[in-house]
Design a protein around this motif. Structure first.
Motif, PDB file in Angstrom:
ATOM      1  N   ILE A 166     -12.351  -7.806-103.586  1.00 33.11           N
ATOM      2  CA  ILE A 166     -12.556  -8.238-102.788  1.00 33.11           C
ATOM      3  C   ILE A 166     -11.320  -7.643-102.253  1.00 33.11           C
ATOM      4  O   ILE A 166     -10.172  -8.033-100.634  1.00 33.11           O
ATOM      5  N   GLY A 170      -9.926 -13.898-102.285  1.00 28.67           N
ATOM      6  CA  GLY A 170     -11.180 -13.878-101.565  1.00 28.67           C
ATOM      7  C   GLY A 170     -12.235 -13.656-102.442  1.00 28.67           C
ATOM      8  O   GLY A 170     -12.065 -13.208-103.591  1.00 28.67           O
ATOM      9  N   ARG A 173     -16.982 -13.131 -97.932  1.00 25.35           N
ATOM     10  CA  ARG A 173     -17.326 -11.951 -96.557  1.00 25.35           C
ATOM     11  C   ARG A 173     -18.104 -12.602 -95.460  1.00 25.35           C
ATOM     12  O   ARG A 173     -18.942 -13.473 -95.820  1.00 25.35           O
ATOM     13  N   GLY A 192     -17.249  -9.363 -91.438  1.00 27.25           N
ATOM     14  CA  GLY A 192     -16.668  -8.643 -92.491  1.00 27.25           C
ATOM     15  C   GLY A 192     -15.794  -9.168 -93.172  1.00 27.25           C
ATOM     16  O   GLY A 192     -15.051  -8.568 -93.587  1.00 27.25           O
ATOM     17  N   ASP A 193     -14.598 -10.363 -92.150  1.00 27.16           N
ATOM     18  CA  ASP A 193     -13.976 -11.039 -92.393  1.00 27.16           C
ATOM     19  C   ASP A 193     -13.880 -11.259 -94.154  1.00 27.16           C
ATOM     20  O   ASP A 193     -15.240 -11.910 -94.383  1.00 27.16           O
ATOM     21  N   THR A 194     -12.985 -10.708 -94.482  1.00 27.71           N
ATOM     22  CA  THR A 194     -12.754 -11.393 -96.203  1.00 27.71           C
ATOM     23  C   THR A 194     -12.480 -13.414 -96.080  1.00 27.71           C
ATOM     24  O   THR A 194     -11.964 -13.638 -95.121  1.00 27.71           O
ATOM     25  N   PHE A 388     -20.783  -3.060 -93.915  1.00 32.65           N
ATOM     26  CA  PHE A 388     -19.197  -3.788 -92.935  1.00 32.65           C
ATOM     27  C   PHE A 388     -18.523  -2.471 -92.612  1.00 32.65           C
ATOM     28  O   PHE A 388     -18.120  -2.829 -91.349  1.00 32.65           O
TER      29      PHE A 388
END
Length: 581
Positions: A166, A170, A173, A192-194, A388
């Motif tokens: 990812i 990461g 998520r 959706g942020d890593t 995402f």
């Protein structure tokens, strides 16, 4: 000309003139230039030429068609009757009568009409649109999509050898937020942020949910402070979290100021006060723990389901009491009440259940970012299907009979299922309706369901309209356990079931309640990776499903013929599908 130069339905009117053979050379050149230059117009062209054919085929009831024709023609009749003196603009005529009347005139010929458009553009040296599949590729282009995936060496070390793809460092998520509030000094997270290894999370209020690459989920309720020290460990300084840990991620460890808690495949809650006192509440499964208080015993202690332990900074003694759920958020989305669920005949061994008519948080016609897993029976841990990237979300729709379905466009849309594991025997049911054509490659076909890691079970609709399941053992190996069904007829709902039992070395395929074929199952399925609906995990393989999914059910463990027949009958009855094709 670009997308902004067309107003209303002018672009669709231009396409309509082309497919009807009424376009001038200037029209052809305008369409070619516009489609080449504008992403928006490529998508509109695809919707008009392909998605409208789905509507046409679903409107097969004569009375319904008659009403649509009447409604579509009424503005024109009013004009002829002198009730409207001003000529309507072309865009309004198309909206109220053009598309519907065109659908009624041509029906499934819309797909063929798309081919005529392509042929016309070829004649004008537009090589990018040499066939319908090429138009589809242009109108819904593949773009890079970050995904949480896991690579493992073997089942015994899968939980500690999990890796991610990812980006950066990461390890997970963000998959959910509810009324979150961040302190001024804290960096915010969005959907959706890593989440990177070593990430410090400081939440002032609300609820945050994180999916780790090994399938573990952390649901934190503010105020809370914690650090994700690795894929298999976190430091919880204060606040409340719930950890849901599948078997393949067992060993997940939470360290608090007064305790160390090690999961053995379970769901449990942890609460840490400002003074560092820790409470462990086991909701399901088992947890082993030990105190970190100075002078306290470091012996391991065991907490089972419905048990709780308190570790206090002021004493070396542990306190045991009954676990309680109050004050903890076990799942961000409320579960559907069992009284509202469809009558699924078997819940023993259930590990995943999606039903389109149980989707409550999305309106019909809207993109579907998450298809929620229904928790009932043995299905205790949610394995939701996600997307995402909002450009790749399938849509929630009603079919021609008003039944809810999840529509995939055959070129970009797909859902990724949270990592889940199994015991070597997997039974998959899918209720689906195919689209009027296919844009996928000949090797994979339109993938309905696919496990992510090798050995990987894959269930797909082929170009000849047969259903096929097979297993990919791994790199440089040929697919095994390949079985096919007879061809399905038309585009009505079909129910396909595949059982792969590596313990009994048996793979079976059923279509609409009838057995199709049985072969040996020579390799063992070992899954602790993401799975997929509507596509291959490697998007460049071009194996997108074009059509609608109504229901997906997956069981883990032994599954006899009687149960297979009972679940097939349940789906056939729900969707009024004939017992044979």
């Amino acid at each position: 000309m670009n997308g902004r130069d067309f107003t209303g339905d002018d672009f669709e009117l231009l396409l309509l003139r082309i497919v009807d053979g009424e376009a001038s050379e200037a029209d052809m050149a305008t369409a070619a230039d516009a489609i080449a230059a504008s992403t928006e117009l490529r998508k509109r062209a695809f919707v008009f030429l392909c998605d409208e054919s789905l509507l046409a085929d679903e409107i097969d009831n004569a009375q319904r068609v008659s009403k649509l024709i009447e409604a579509a023609s009424s503005p024109r009749e009013r004009r002829l009757a002198g009730r409207q003196q001003v000529e309507e603009p072309p865009s309004r005529r198309l909206t109220e009568g053009g598309i519907l009347s065109y659908v009624n005139r041509h029906g499934l010929a819309i797909a063929a009409a798309a081919a005529l458009l392509i042929a016309g553009l070829i004649a004008h040296n537009v090589n990018m649109m040499s066939k319908v599949a090429r138009l589809h590729e242009l109108t819904v282009q593949n773009e890079t999509q970050a995904e949480v995936q896991v690579v493992v060496d073997d089942a015994a070390t899968a939980d500690r050898r999990a890796k991610k793809r990812i980006g950066g460092a990461g390890i997970g998520r963000v998959i959910g937020l509810d009324d979150v509030r961040w302190p001024e000094e804290a960096s915010e997270l969005t959907y959706g942020d890593t989440v990177e290894e070593g990430r410090l999370v400081h939440l002032a209020g609300g609820v945050l949910e994180i999916l780790l690459a090994n399938g573990a989920k952390v649901t934190a309720a503010g105020p809370v402070e914690f650090e994700l020290t690795s894929l298999l460990a976190m430091d919880l300084q204060r606040g409340k979290i719930v950890a849901s840990v599948p078997r393949n991620a067992r060993g997940y460890t939470i360290v608090t100021p007064t305790s160390e808690l090690v999961d053995i495949g379970t769901q449990f809650g942890v609460a840490v006060s400002d003074s560092g006192d820790t409470e462990l509440h086991v909701f399901d499964g088992d947890v082993v723990a030990r105190s970190r208080v100075k002078a306290a015993s470091t012996d391991l202690v065991h907490a089972k389901e419905n048990e709780a332990i308190r570790f206090s900074a002021a004493t070396t003694e542990l306190e045991r009491f009954a676990a309680r759920e109050s004050g903890f958020v076990r799942r961000l989305t409320p579960q559907v009440a069992s009284s509202e669920l469809p009558p699924l005949p078997r819940v023993e061994g259930l590990c995943l259940w999606y039903s389109a008519d149980m989707i409550r948080d999305i309106a019909v016609g809207e993109p579907l970012p998450v298809w929620r897993d229904i928790l009932v029976g043995d299905n205790r841990f949610a394995n939701d299907a996600r997307q995402f990237d909002d450009r790749r979300c399938p849509k929630l729709v009603n079919d021609g009979l008003g039944r809810r379905a999840v529509r995939f466009d055959g070129g970009a849309t797909s859902l990724q299922i949270d990592p889940m594991d199994n015991s070597g025997c997997s039974t998959v049911f899918v209720a689906f309706a195919p689209g009027p054509t296919s844009f996928s490659n000949d090797h994979h076909g339109d993938i309905l369901f696919k496990y992510g890691m090798a050995p990987s079970l894959e269930l797909s609709l082929q170009q000849d309209r047969t259903l096929r399941s097979w297993v990919w053992p791994g790199p440089n190996e040929n697919n095994v356990a390949s079985v096919r069904s007879p061809s399905i007829e038309g585009r009505r709902i079909s129910v396909v079931a595949c059982q792969y039992d590596s313990l009994q070395s048996r793979c079976q395929l059923w279509l609409n309640g009838a057995p199709c074929a049985e072969v040996d199952a020579p390799v063992e399925l070992r899954q602790c990776d993401a799975s997929y609906l509507g596509s291959h995990g490697e998007l460049q393989n071009n194996a997108f499903f074009f059509g609608s999914l109504y229901e997906v059910i997956v069981y883990d463990g032994e599954f006899d013929i009687q149960s297979l027949g009972a679940v097939s009958s349940y789906l056939l009855d729900r969707y009024e599908t004939a017992s044979s094709n």
